[in-house]
Design a protein around this motif. Structure first.
Motif, mmCIF file in Angstrom:
data_model
loop_
_atom_site.group_PDB
_atom_site.id
_atom_site.type_symbol
_atom_site.label_atom_id
_atom_site.label_comp_id
_atom_site.label_asym_id
_atom_site.label_seq_id
_atom_site.Cartn_x
_atom_site.Cartn_y
_atom_site.Cartn_z
ATOM 1 N N GLY A 176 10.757 -10.197 17.978
ATOM 2 C CA GLY A 176 11.149 -10.228 16.580
ATOM 3 C C GLY A 176 10.091 -9.830 15.579
ATOM 4 O O GLY A 176 10.367 -9.788 14.380
ATOM 5 N N GLN A 177 8.877 -9.498 16.024
ATOM 6 C CA GLN A 177 7.841 -9.108 15.079
ATOM 7 C C GLN A 177 7.821 -7.593 14.868
ATOM 8 O O GLN A 177 8.453 -6.843 15.616
ATOM 9 N N ARG A 178 7.071 -7.181 13.885
ATOM 10 C CA ARG A 178 6.878 -5.760 13.610
ATOM 11 C C ARG A 178 5.391 -5.480 13.470
ATOM 12 O O ARG A 178 4.685 -6.172 12.732
ATOM 13 N N ILE A 179 4.887 -4.472 14.182
ATOM 14 C CA ILE A 179 3.508 -4.020 14.007
ATOM 15 C C ILE A 179 3.534 -2.819 13.077
ATOM 16 O O ILE A 179 4.406 -1.941 13.187
ATOM 17 N N VAL A 180 2.589 -2.775 12.137
ATOM 18 C CA VAL A 180 2.585 -1.732 11.115
ATOM 19 C C VAL A 180 1.209 -1.087 10.993
ATOM 20 O O VAL A 180 0.182 -1.672 11.341
ATOM 21 N N TRP A 181 1.215 0.122 10.480
ATOM 22 C CA TRP A 181 -0.010 0.862 10.173
ATOM 23 C C TRP A 181 0.135 1.483 8.798
ATOM 24 O O TRP A 181 1.229 1.901 8.405
ATOM 25 N N SER A 182 -0.976 1.532 8.053
ATOM 26 C CA SER A 182 -0.969 2.164 6.730
ATOM 27 C C SER A 182 -2.241 2.979 6.548
ATOM 28 O O SER A 182 -3.317 2.554 6.989
ATOM 29 N N PRO A 183 -2.149 4.132 5.906
ATOM 30 C CA PRO A 183 -3.362 4.896 5.592
ATOM 31 C C PRO A 183 -4.192 4.250 4.496
ATOM 32 O O PRO A 183 -5.334 4.628 4.271
ATOM 33 N N GLY A 184 -3.592 3.267 3.815
ATOM 34 C CA GLY A 184 -4.300 2.553 2.761
ATOM 35 C C GLY A 184 -3.985 3.056 1.369
ATOM 36 O O GLY A 184 -3.460 4.161 1.172
ATOM 37 N N ASN A 185 -4.313 2.206 0.394
ATOM 38 C CA ASN A 185 -4.050 2.531 -1.001
ATOM 39 C C ASN A 185 -4.950 1.637 -1.860
ATOM 40 O O ASN A 185 -5.065 0.444 -1.602
ATOM 41 N N PRO A 186 -5.619 2.184 -2.860
ATOM 42 C CA PRO A 186 -6.527 1.363 -3.682
ATOM 43 C C PRO A 186 -5.857 0.164 -4.331
ATOM 44 O O PRO A 186 -6.530 -0.824 -4.662
ATOM 45 N N THR B 188 -6.884 -1.445 1.368
ATOM 46 C CA THR B 188 -7.272 -0.441 0.380
ATOM 47 C C THR B 188 -7.672 0.862 1.061
ATOM 48 O O THR B 188 -7.680 1.924 0.437
ATOM 49 N N SER B 189 -8.019 0.812 2.350
ATOM 50 C CA SER B 189 -8.157 1.988 3.194
ATOM 51 C C SER B 189 -7.393 1.705 4.489
ATOM 52 O O SER B 189 -6.721 0.676 4.598
ATOM 53 N N GLU B 190 -7.478 2.577 5.461
ATOM 54 C CA GLU B 190 -6.638 2.475 6.657
ATOM 55 C C GLU B 190 -6.640 1.073 7.267
ATOM 56 O O GLU B 190 -7.694 0.475 7.473
ATOM 57 N N CYS B 191 -5.447 0.579 7.559
ATOM 58 C CA CYS B 191 -5.326 -0.766 8.118
ATOM 59 C C CYS B 191 -4.190 -0.824 9.123
ATOM 60 O O CYS B 191 -3.330 0.045 9.170
ATOM 61 N N ALA C 156 0.806 -1.220 0.000
ATOM 62 C CA ALA C 156 0.000 0.000 0.000
ATOM 63 C C ALA C 156 0.836 1.267 0.000
ATOM 64 O O ALA C 156 0.301 2.352 0.115
ATOM 65 N N GLY C 157 2.140 1.154 -0.104
ATOM 66 C CA GLY C 157 2.983 2.329 -0.021
ATOM 67 C C GLY C 157 3.482 2.528 1.399
ATOM 68 O O GLY C 157 3.419 1.630 2.244
ATOM 69 N N ASN C 158 3.989 3.713 1.677
ATOM 70 C CA ASN C 158 4.622 3.969 2.961
ATOM 71 C C ASN C 158 3.633 3.920 4.113
ATOM 72 O O ASN C 158 2.470 4.307 3.987
ATOM 73 N N GLY C 159 4.126 3.456 5.252
ATOM 74 C CA GLY C 159 3.345 3.422 6.472
ATOM 75 C C GLY C 159 4.257 3.632 7.660
ATOM 76 O O GLY C 159 5.361 4.158 7.531
ATOM 77 N N ILE C 160 3.791 3.217 8.826
ATOM 78 C CA ILE C 160 4.548 3.346 10.068
ATOM 79 C C ILE C 160 4.705 1.958 10.669
ATOM 80 O O ILE C 160 3.790 1.136 10.629
ATOM 81 N N GLY C 161 5.887 1.678 11.240
ATOM 82 C CA GLY C 161 6.120 0.382 11.861
ATOM 83 C C GLY C 161 6.904 0.521 13.148
ATOM 84 O O GLY C 161 7.537 1.544 13.413
ATOM 85 N N GLN C 162 6.850 -0.525 13.973
ATOM 86 C CA GLN C 162 7.572 -0.553 15.234
ATOM 87 C C GLN C 162 7.978 -1.988 15.529
ATOM 88 O O GLN C 162 7.182 -2.917 15.353
ATOM 89 N N LEU C 163 9.230 -2.190 15.962
ATOM 90 C CA LEU C 163 9.746 -3.526 16.238
ATOM 91 C C LEU C 163 9.593 -3.887 17.703
ATOM 92 O O LEU C 163 9.610 -3.016 18.578
#
Length: 344
Positions: A200-210, A217-220, A189-196
């Motif tokens: 060993g895992q990473r949690i991520v957030w994205s504003p979404g992308n069609p 495709t929307s915020e996830c 979906a393009g750039n987002g935010i992540g945290q380690l």
């Protein structure tokens, strides 16, 4: 909360004929502070900050002596006093709370009360493990552990919310080990935010992308685990915040494309190795994810030039129906539904 009246507490009767104007001015300038303020280690400590300081043990507390008088914060919302061992900050909305140690250091580096965390809203608290500490601020919570976190890190917004759903620092992810950071290509979906995190895992957030995975495709929000097994390189889980739809995306290794269809139980175990199992997953969702996974493993043929049949990532959508096993193993049906991809 702030500076109480400096008026004299007793009337001073003087004979005008015996006092000069200069003497009267001197009396006013030298008026003693109100009883709510105290001179401690040569610094005036006042109001609610003084009350908090006293409740902690005063100079016998970890704060020690004050090193500044009370000052107004640059945003005008509150006041603070610095001490040898930390600071106490106050605002009308949050009350007075001490900040010290690694949490104070991180908060200071992020802009003090003017940063996105804002003022502290509670004192520092011990975590259930008896080793780590946490402190809640207006915009999020700092977490710290003496050996696991490499300093203090803030848990914010959607990432912090998902982390909490999995048990906070005592859950599947453990403590945060980095701050939030920019992450490219979240769920395609393009750039987002992540945290380690500690495990060993990473949690991520994205504003979404069609053009992203359907769940993004929307915020996830979601997370990535790295199973480090022979058949699975990476497992991603995503949730769409508008629809609630969730999906799992499995990236097989070269051996996984070739051999994962030899033992389904082992494949399932490897998918979730070092990857948190989705919370509140219903039996129907388990069934459809398992069947889609098995279908992809069975039909992971390598097509020259085009790559693997079904793509390089096995996309498993939790909202698909729980169809009979024959629908995911019969070649004719698979040709029609493409491992349930064409089934709504």
């Amino acid at each position: 909360m702030r500076k109480s009246s400096r008026a004299l507490t007793a009337s001073v009767v003087v004979k005008a004929t015996l006092l000069t104007a200069g003497t009267i001015a001197g009396l006013v300038i030298q008026a003693a502070p109100a009883s709510a303020d105290e001179l401690i280690c040569g610094q005036w400590v006042r109001g609610a900050i003084l009350d908090k300081f006293k409740s902690m043990g005063g100079t016998d507390s970890p704060l020690g002596c004050p090193t500044t008088e009370e000052r107004r914060t640059p945003d005008g919302r509150g006041y603070y006093s610095h001490f040898q061992g930390g600071s106490i900050y106050w605002s009308a909305q949050t009350g007075a709370h001490p900040v010290w140690g690694a949490i104070r250091d991180k908060w200071a580096s992020s802009g003090w009360e003017a940063g996105k965390l804002g003022f502290p809203v509670e004192d520092e608290l011990p975590n259930p493990d008896g080793e780590g500490r946490r402190q809640r601020f207006e915009g999020g919570t700092f977490y710290w552990h003496p050996t696991k976190t490499n300093g203090a890190h803030a848990m914010l917004g959607r990432i912090g919310q998902l982390w909490g759903e999995y048990g906070w620092e005592g859950g599947a992810f453990g403590y945060p080990v980095t701050d939030e950071m920019a992450v490219p290509n979240v769920a395609a979906a393009g750039n987002g935010i992540g945290q380690l995190f500690e495990r060993g895992q990473r949690i991520v957030w994205s504003p979404g992308n069609p053009n992203a995975y359907e769940t993004c495709t929307s915020e996830c929000v979601g997370y990535t685990g790295y199973p480090n097994t022979s058949w699975v390189d990476r497992t991603e889980v995503y949730k769409n915040l508008a629809t609630g739809k969730r999906s799992v995306h499995v990236s097989p290794t070269a051996a996984g494309y070739k051999d994962a269809d030899s033992n389904f139980d082992e494949l399932w175990r490897q998918v979730w190795n070092r990857t948190p199992y989705p919370v509140d997953m219903s039996q129907t969702q388990v069934n459809t994810v398992a069947k889609q996974l098995w279908c992809h493993a069975l039909y992971a043929y390598d097509i020259p030039i085009k790559g693997h049949l079904g793509g390089d990532t096995w996309d498993l959508e939790m909202w698909k129906p729980d169809v009979p096993w024959n629908d995911v193993i019969d070649p004719q049906k698979v040709l029609q539904n493409r491992c349930l991809n064409n089934v709504q």
